[in-house]
Design an enzyme around this catalytic site. Sequence first.
Site, PDB file in Angstrom:
ATOM      1  N   HIS A   1     -30.464  10.043  -5.583  1.00  0.00           N
ATOM      2  CA  HIS A   1     -29.894  10.680  -6.672  1.00  0.00           C
ATOM      3  C   HIS A   1     -29.993  12.132  -6.953  1.00  0.00           C
ATOM      4  O   HIS A   1     -28.871  12.690  -7.370  1.00  0.00           O
ATOM      5  CB  HIS A   1     -30.910  10.018  -8.012  1.00  0.00           C
ATOM      6  CG  HIS A   1     -31.265   8.825  -7.878  1.00  0.00           C
ATOM      7  ND1 HIS A   1     -30.447   7.632  -7.412  1.00  0.00           N
ATOM      8  CD2 HIS A   1     -32.331   7.915  -8.227  1.00  0.00           C
ATOM      9  CE1 HIS A   1     -31.187   6.460  -7.467  1.00  0.00           C
ATOM     10  NE2 HIS A   1     -32.245   6.529  -8.126  1.00  0.00           N
TER      11      HIS A   1
ATOM     12  N   ASP B   1     -25.405   3.967  -5.232  1.00  0.00           N
ATOM     13  CA  ASP B   1     -26.622   4.953  -5.814  1.00  0.00           C
ATOM     14  C   ASP B   1     -25.971   4.533  -7.321  1.00  0.00           C
ATOM     15  O   ASP B   1     -25.053   5.261  -7.639  1.00  0.00           O
ATOM     16  CB  ASP B   1     -26.482   6.013  -5.280  1.00  0.00           C
ATOM     17  CG  ASP B   1     -27.749   7.007  -5.971  1.00  0.00           C
ATOM     18  OD1 ASP B   1     -28.005   6.502  -7.162  1.00  0.00           O
ATOM     19  OD2 ASP B   1     -27.993   8.136  -5.119  1.00  0.00           O
ATOM     20  N   HIS B   2     -26.700   3.939  -8.132  1.00  0.00           N
ATOM     21  CA  HIS B   2     -26.455   3.727  -9.471  1.00  0.00           C
ATOM     22  C   HIS B   2     -26.231   5.105 -10.227  1.00  0.00           C
ATOM     23  O   HIS B   2     -25.773   5.109 -11.245  1.00  0.00           O
ATOM     24  CB  HIS B   2     -27.230   2.609 -10.035  1.00  0.00           C
ATOM     25  CG  HIS B   2     -28.565   3.071 -10.348  1.00  0.00           C
ATOM     26  ND1 HIS B   2     -29.744   3.160  -9.554  1.00  0.00           N
ATOM     27  CD2 HIS B   2     -29.120   3.586 -11.625  1.00  0.00           C
ATOM     28  CE1 HIS B   2     -30.599   3.530 -10.054  1.00  0.00           C
ATOM     29  NE2 HIS B   2     -30.474   3.738 -11.303  1.00  0.00           N
TER      30      HIS B   2
HETATM   31  P1  NAD Z   1     -36.712  -8.753  -5.838  1.00  0.00           P
HETATM   32  O1  NAD Z   1     -38.163  -8.884  -5.090  1.00  0.00           O
HETATM   33  O2  NAD Z   1     -36.758  -8.933  -7.228  1.00  0.00           O
HETATM   34  O3  NAD Z   1     -35.854  -9.771  -5.343  1.00  0.00           O
HETATM   35  C1  NAD Z   1     -35.646  -9.985  -3.632  1.00  0.00           C
HETATM   36  C2  NAD Z   1     -34.731 -11.313  -3.403  1.00  0.00           C
HETATM   37  O4  NAD Z   1     -34.981 -11.257  -2.318  1.00  0.00           O
HETATM   38  C3  NAD Z   1     -35.049 -12.462  -3.962  1.00  0.00           C
HETATM   39  O5  NAD Z   1     -34.158 -13.209  -4.441  1.00  0.00           O
HETATM   40  C4  NAD Z   1     -36.067 -13.383  -3.083  1.00  0.00           C
HETATM   41  O6  NAD Z   1     -36.058 -14.628  -3.179  1.00  0.00           O
HETATM   42  C5  NAD Z   1     -34.869 -12.786  -1.787  1.00  0.00           C
HETATM   43  N1  NAD Z   1     -35.774 -12.929  -0.451  1.00  0.00           N
HETATM   44  C6  NAD Z   1     -36.900 -12.285   0.016  1.00  0.00           C
HETATM   45  N2  NAD Z   1     -37.326 -12.604   1.220  1.00  0.00           N
HETATM   46  C7  NAD Z   1     -36.284 -13.567   1.458  1.00  0.00           C
HETATM   47  C8  NAD Z   1     -36.246 -14.067   2.808  1.00  0.00           C
HETATM   48  N3  NAD Z   1     -36.834 -14.187   3.988  1.00  0.00           N
HETATM   49  N4  NAD Z   1     -34.865 -14.884   3.167  1.00  0.00           N
HETATM   50  C9  NAD Z   1     -34.085 -15.005   1.708  1.00  0.00           C
HETATM   51  N5  NAD Z   1     -34.345 -14.134   0.704  1.00  0.00           N
HETATM   52  C10 NAD Z   1     -35.453 -13.672   0.547  1.00  0.00           C
HETATM   53  O7  NAD Z   1     -36.069  -7.228  -5.491  1.00  0.00           O
HETATM   54  P2  NAD Z   1     -35.093  -6.346  -6.399  1.00  0.00           P
HETATM   55  O8  NAD Z   1     -35.766  -5.761  -7.471  1.00  0.00           O
HETATM   56  O9  NAD Z   1     -33.991  -7.259  -6.887  1.00  0.00           O
HETATM   57  O10 NAD Z   1     -34.400  -5.356  -5.421  1.00  0.00           O
HETATM   58  C11 NAD Z   1     -33.267  -5.778  -4.490  1.00  0.00           C
HETATM   59  C12 NAD Z   1     -32.805  -4.436  -4.040  1.00  0.00           C
HETATM   60  O11 NAD Z   1     -32.343  -3.686  -4.960  1.00  0.00           O
HETATM   61  C13 NAD Z   1     -33.928  -3.520  -3.308  1.00  0.00           C
HETATM   62  O12 NAD Z   1     -33.212  -3.068  -2.120  1.00  0.00           O
HETATM   63  C14 NAD Z   1     -34.254  -2.549  -4.297  1.00  0.00           C
HETATM   64  O13 NAD Z   1     -34.538  -1.346  -3.766  1.00  0.00           O
HETATM   65  C15 NAD Z   1     -32.862  -2.375  -4.911  1.00  0.00           C
HETATM   66  N6  NAD Z   1     -32.719  -1.847  -6.345  1.00  0.00           N
HETATM   67  C16 NAD Z   1     -33.436  -2.682  -7.264  1.00  0.00           C
HETATM   68  C17 NAD Z   1     -33.066  -2.061  -8.515  1.00  0.00           C
HETATM   69  C18 NAD Z   1     -33.847  -3.035  -9.877  1.00  0.00           C
HETATM   70  O14 NAD Z   1     -34.002  -2.499 -11.041  1.00  0.00           O
HETATM   71  N7  NAD Z   1     -34.428  -4.294  -9.772  1.00  0.00           N
HETATM   72  C19 NAD Z   1     -32.662  -0.857  -8.766  1.00  0.00           C
HETATM   73  C20 NAD Z   1     -32.322  -0.232  -7.825  1.00  0.00           C
HETATM   74  C21 NAD Z   1     -32.128  -0.693  -6.422  1.00  0.00           C
END
Ligand code: NAD
Length: 485
Positions: free
Chosen positions: A244, A181-182
């Site tokens: 958070h 949890d950042h």
């Molecule tokens: P995103 O959609 O940008 O990336 C998803 C990734 O999963 C991609 O690399 C995609 O190629 C891969 N993917 C999807 N389906 C797939 C499959 N069937 N097989 C293999 N790879 C597959 O998502 P994100 O924003 O990077 O978020 C990722 C996680 O981090 C989520 O749980 C999100 O809640 C969490 N998160 C993200 C942020 C942020 O700032 N982006 C912040 C807090 C938490």
Amino acid sequence: MQIMNNIPAVMIIFGGSGDLAHRKIYPALFNLYRQGLIQDNFAVIGTARRPWSHDYLREVVSTAVHEFFGEVNEDDLAAFASHFYYQSHDVTSVDHYKTLKKLASDLDEKYACQGNRIFYLAMAPSFFGTIAEHIADQHLTGTGFNRLIVEKPFGTDLASAQVLNKQIRSSFNEEQVFRIDHYLGKEMVQNILPLRFANPMIKVLWNKDNIKNIQVTLAERLGVEARGGYYDQSGAMRDMVQNHIFQIITLLAMPEPSRLTDQEIHVAKEALLDSLVIPDEAAVARDFVRGQYAGTETTFEYVKEPNVDPDSNTETFVAGHVEFKHGPLAGVPIYFRTGKEMREKKTRIDVVFKGQRSLYGQVADNTLTIEVDPTDQIYFHLNGKTIQGGDLRKEKIYYRFSDEEQAKVPDGYERLIRDVFVNDSTNFTRWNELRQYWKFVDAVEAAWQKQNEAGVKPVKYPPYLLGPAESKQVFQDPGDSWIYK
Ligand code: NAD
């Protein structure tokens, strides 16, 4: 802090082409490399669906580092990026885990990683369980240490979180799981325990006899943007409070741990959370306010946002309170509010001390404010005399950083990823804590479901203020109000 360098490990990032990897994980790893935490004996495998090459991933990593840090030493960056490898992977295909296992063990040998593995689940949460199970059934874990970093959200309610936890526990024990949890990586959130326990004056006052209430505000300026589809299934309670806000509240209300180790800190947190008061339907109706932003002439109303159900009851704002039966703040209401399309992006905590009978009649409450975003600072409101006349004035005394110090505050992700390498679980969520958070959130959601069935909808609020005016109804004492106005 104990200094550890050159920790050997192969890190496998599921979601290596995603937004989080690009914006946060790659820059964080680069800074850890510059600091020497990881040096010669590490390799990172990025996996995702796209058919990238190793070289292409290295380019992506270099771009991500430049975007985050601007100019960097190019030799350092090239050396760092050379440790990255890409494996095209569909998380549902068993064969791909076999290829991944082979690549991980080849890289382990090449970089002498001592069988250590860090798995990072950085993709859609619906895949977390499948990946965890395949890590187990295809024996991806190494012969050294094995750690799993799991992004949020961890489940969508208690039942789904329990299923996911079981899947994860098929290959990792609780000590190996780092639920991230950042917010727990933020400077002023990490400063809550030192503030409470390294200042005798604050420590003696931090109890139910002296604190009237605490108010936690987590305001966002933006609306749902392109995330309407996800958000409409989630809402502010699941998206912000379950993680958070509860993490912050736990740090504010937990008893003093017997030692500053991760184990003892979790023991103190769990002791507090066991006494969390779960609200019933009547309490939710009385003490909670849910809202939806109403839009302006130039912005969408929430229910008209793309991919949002036009009849949606999903809340983009919630205010309520949390209470514990035990701990230093037993019975003290800890109010919270969070919402989208609020006046500004702001995370702050206001601690309101009880007023005493004063020779000066009615005086302003002493309040201690911890500002987490956008500035890291703490200030205390004191009453003193005006220069002319006998009236009182209210002044702030500050704890804050110079611009130079502020620039050195590391990103939360960098701190937390470092903690995983050094095996410090202090700032990660244990299952027993998470379970209690979900129990609370489920109770509120169930009460709202009943309200929906009775035709009671969230109140509409004008954007770019501080949520609906009704949010003042959450205060138990009608004389109280939000300190941050
Ligand atoms: P995103 O959609 O940008 O990336 C998803 C990734 O999963 C991609 O690399 C995609 O190629 C891969 N993917 C999807 N389906 C797939 C499959 N069937 N097989 C293999 N790879 C597959 O998502 P994100 O924003 O990077 O978020 C990722 C996680 O981090 C989520 O749980 C999100 O809640 C969490 N998160 C993200 C942020 C942020 O700032 N982006 C912040 C807090 C938490």
